[in-house]
Write a protein that holds these residues in place. Structure first.
Motif, PDB file in Angstrom:
ATOM      1  N   GLU A 150       0.826  -1.209   0.000  1.00  0.00           N
ATOM      2  CA  GLU A 150       0.000   0.000   0.000  1.00  0.00           C
ATOM      3  C   GLU A 150       0.860   1.259   0.000  1.00  0.00           C
ATOM      4  OE1 GLU A 150      -3.476   0.245   0.070  1.00  0.00           O
ATOM      5  OE2 GLU A 150      -3.462  -1.907  -0.345  1.00  0.00           O
ATOM      6  N   TYR A 151       1.930   1.254   0.800  1.00  0.00           N
ATOM      7  CA  TYR A 151       2.717   2.486   0.945  1.00  0.00           C
ATOM      8  C   TYR A 151       4.087   2.165   1.536  1.00  0.00           C
ATOM      9  CZ  TYR A 151       3.640   7.427   1.884  1.00  0.00           C
ATOM     10  OH  TYR A 151       4.169   8.688   1.883  1.00  0.00           O
ATOM     11  N   ARG A 169      -5.928   5.465   7.961  1.00  0.00           N
ATOM     12  CA  ARG A 169      -6.019   4.323   7.063  1.00  0.00           C
ATOM     13  C   ARG A 169      -6.819   3.194   7.703  1.00  0.00           C
ATOM     14  NH1 ARG A 169      -2.567   4.400   2.668  1.00  0.00           N
ATOM     15  NH2 ARG A 169      -1.017   6.077   2.685  1.00  0.00           N
ATOM     16  N   GLU A 210      -0.754   3.452  -2.880  1.00  0.00           N
ATOM     17  CA  GLU A 210      -1.012   4.821  -2.437  1.00  0.00           C
ATOM     18  C   GLU A 210       0.239   5.697  -2.477  1.00  0.00           C
ATOM     19  OE1 GLU A 210      -4.047   5.835  -1.779  1.00  0.00           O
ATOM     20  OE2 GLU A 210      -4.865   3.827  -2.071  1.00  0.00           O
TER      21      GLU A 210
END
Length: 212
Positions: A150-151, A169, A210
């Motif tokens: 995701e990141y 989140r 993201e």
């Protein structure tokens, strides 16, 4: 010396020109789907990461760095113009950076030894309490769909940054972090972060969902 806008590398390139001469060479390439910002930035991170790995050095003007003997200008709105340092001045962004990571388990972005770092075991973001305030890097992902991540991020204070992610989140996502003992300066943490994003791109052909 120019300001950091419209381009953040302008002060560094100006300093190089003053110190070593007026000429630069430039080379360009247009990858497929170059108009897609997320893809373009991911490729840029991968290129810098591979350069660091193959050369063992850092690029001169990335990460807000500047060569010895110079101080950087600010953004135009702040009005500070940089230039040569006086005898009693210092510039933290000219300090040596962190060298390339060892690329251990480079194709396994959720490994505990990914890129040679000592990652903590994954925990749900809901448990992001009591964390260290040390500088470091971190990664966030969905255990049901671990690739892409995701990141990937960096912070001078892991506790503060991961607490923000916990609030903003999905609490079911998991996180893992690695403390950087040499991560006292932002440009050093960003160099490691770039290695991680670049390795992720090369392993999965995608940026973290993201990231950009």
């Amino acid at each position: 010396m120019p300001y950091t806008d419209p381009h953040v590398a302008a002060p560094s390139l100006w300093a190089v020109r003053q110190e070593y001469g007026p000429e630069f060479q430039v080379s360009v390439v247009e990858p497929d789907d170059v108009d897609k910002r997320r893809r373009r930035l991911s490729i840029e991170e991968a290129l810098i990461a591979v350069y660091r790995r193959e050369s063992g050095e850092n690029t001169t003007a990335n990460f807000g760095r500047i060569i010895d003997g110079y101080k950087r200008s600010s953004m135009r709105s702040s009005g500070f113009t940089g230039g040569t340092l006086t005898d009693d001045e210092t510039e933290s962004n000219s300090a040596p950076g962190i060298g390339p990571l060892p690329w251990t388990d480079a194709d396994e972005p959720t490994s505990r030894s990914w890129m040679g770092l000592d990652w903590t075991a994954p925990e749900p973001l809901a448990n992001a309490y009591g964390l260290p305030t040390d500088p470091g890097v971190y990664r966030i992902w969905d255990q049901d769909e671990p690739e892409p991540l995701e990141y990937i991020g960096q912070s001078g204070n892991l506790k503060s940054r991961l607490y923000q992610h916990r609030r903003n989140r999905d609490a079911e996502l998991v996180f893992s972090y690695a403390i950087l003992r040499e991560g006292d300066e932002k440009h050093k943490r960003e160099q490691v972060e770039t290695d991680l994003i670049g390795a992720h791109w090369l392993a999965t052909k995608e940026a973290p969902r993201e990231q950009f």
